[in-house]
Write an enzyme that holds these catalytic residues in place. Structure first.
Site, short mmCIF file in Angstrom:
data_model
loop_
_atom_site.label_atom_id
_atom_site.label_comp_id
_atom_site.label_asym_id
_atom_site.label_seq_id
_atom_site.Cartn_x
_atom_site.Cartn_y
_atom_site.Cartn_z
N LYS A 157 0.88 -1.17 0.00
CA LYS A 157 0.00 0.00 0.00
C LYS A 157 0.92 1.22 0.00
O LYS A 157 1.31 1.72 1.07
CB LYS A 157 -0.90 -0.06 1.25
CG LYS A 157 -2.08 0.87 1.20
CD LYS A 157 -3.10 0.47 2.25
CE LYS A 157 -4.16 1.53 2.43
NZ LYS A 157 -4.99 1.78 1.25
N1 PMP Z 1 -7.66 -2.23 -2.66
C1 PMP Z 1 -7.16 -0.98 -2.63
C2 PMP Z 1 -6.46 -0.46 -3.84
C3 PMP Z 1 -7.27 -0.20 -1.48
O1 PMP Z 1 -6.79 1.04 -1.44
C4 PMP Z 1 -7.95 -0.73 -0.36
C5 PMP Z 1 -8.11 0.11 0.88
N2 PMP Z 1 -7.02 -0.04 1.74
C6 PMP Z 1 -8.45 -2.03 -0.44
C7 PMP Z 1 -8.29 -2.75 -1.60
C8 PMP Z 1 -9.15 -2.65 0.74
O2 PMP Z 1 -8.21 -2.93 1.75
P1 PMP Z 1 -8.62 -2.93 3.29
O3 PMP Z 1 -9.79 -3.81 3.42
O4 PMP Z 1 -7.41 -3.46 3.99
O5 PMP Z 1 -8.91 -1.52 3.64
#
Ligand code: PMP
Length: 313
Positions: A157
């Site tokens: 991320k």
């Molecule tokens: N994909 C992307 C590109 C994201 O930015 C997010 C948000 N963090 C998610 C999926 C979902 O991840 P999470 O459930 O850990 O927030």
């Protein structure tokens, strides 16, 4: 969204006032997107404010930093405490929390060399990212392709990687949709600009994995567990556009979004265009887990000691 209620934040080891958390324009991250971050939520629970899956978010932050060989100058425990302190000092009962680690100012060679790694944790009250509509959102399939893992590590991320998401999300907004779905380089469904995607077909719940260039969402992981606990079979496999258009139900998952039905893709209804029963059950169970109403998922909650509780103990 408003930062108005956020008075304090944690930066580089100290709690400081919101307005004092500044960075220099020569910071490496501003020019090249060299940062990694997390997004988590703190929910109001009967035991007090509690951060949902804090340990997993901190682990993912360290994993994202490791891929970019960014040394975070704090331990997991330090950041765990920083998150708690940020929520506590602001007196929030529920909020969204954003830890970010980035290269600061020293050089502007692409290699960050002597740039310090700066770390901040801040929080603010933030409603559900894609709103709260009962029957969900209208989405479009973007012309922008999800970055392939041979180009950037899609399971990390990282700040700069979000330019790909931004292009797709702006395209969707300009066309009057709520969100975009990006395909991967092979033409399979990848994910939303900031959400993972699930479909429901013949009572089975299906989602894809890192082979489709997705960020491995922590909400996705929670929803897989919840769906299995509710008795559904969960298949993890590549998803084609036809799978989505022919699905009985579809929904996004994400920390900011939580669980959000997808009711329409480029004008075509999913199922009957209303929130389906499987999505409804999973959405309710997720909400119960996050707000401490189901003891089965108590391990997912990191309760923040509030000033009031401190006085009592
Ligand atoms: N994909 C992307 C590109 C994201 O930015 C997010 C948000 N963090 C998610 C999926 C979902 O991840 P999470 O459930 O850990 O927030």
């Amino acid at each position: 969204m408003s930062f108005d209620q956020s008075q304090w934040l944690w930066m580089n080891g100290e709690v400081i006032r919101w307005q004092d958390a500044t960075v220099h324009v020569s910071s490496h991250a501003l020019h090249y997107g060299t940062g990694v971050f997390e997004g988590m939520r703190c929910y109001k629970t009967p035991k007090g404010p509690a951060v949902f899956r804090l340990a997993e978010h901190i682990d993912r932050l360290f994993a994202s930093a490791a891929v970019y060989e960014m040394p975070i100058p704090y331990s997991r425990d330090d950041l765990h405490a920083a998150v708690h302190e940020t929520v506590q000092r602001n007196g929030f009962e529920s909020c969204y929390i954003r830890p970010v680690c980035f290269y600061g100012s020293s050089v502007l060679s692409v290699h960050p060399r002597s740039c310090p790694v700066e770390v901040a944790v801040f929080a603010w009250p933030w409603g559900k990212y894609l709103g709260d509509a009962e029957d969900g959102v209208r989405v479009t399939v973007s012309k922008w392709i999800r970055l392939h893992s041979s180009m950037l590590p899609t399971t990390a991320k990282a700040c700069g990687q979000y330019l790909n998401s931004l292009l797709a999300n702006r395209e969707a907004a300009a066309k009057g949709f709520d969100e975009a779905i990006l395909l991967d380089a092979e033409g399979f469904i990848s994910e939303g600009s900031g959400e993972n995607l699930f479909i429901v077909r013949d009572g089975r719940v299906v989602t894809n994995d890192e082979d489709s260039s997705i960020l491995l969402g922590i909400t996705r992981d929670a929803v897989i567990t919840i769906a299995r606990d509710l008795g559904y079979e969960v298949d993890i496999r590549k998803l084609e556009i036809g799978d989505l258009l022919g699905a009985d139900e579809a929904f996004f998952t994400g920390t900011a979004t939580e669980v959000m039905p997808i009711r329409e893709v480029d004008g075509q209804l999913i199922g009957n265009g209303l929130q389906g029963p499987v999505t409804r059950g999973i959405r309710q169970a997720f909400s119960a887990a996050a707000t401490g109403e189901n003891p089965r998922y108590d391990d997912w909650l990191s309760v923040v000691m509030t000033a009031e509780a401190e006085v009592l103990t």
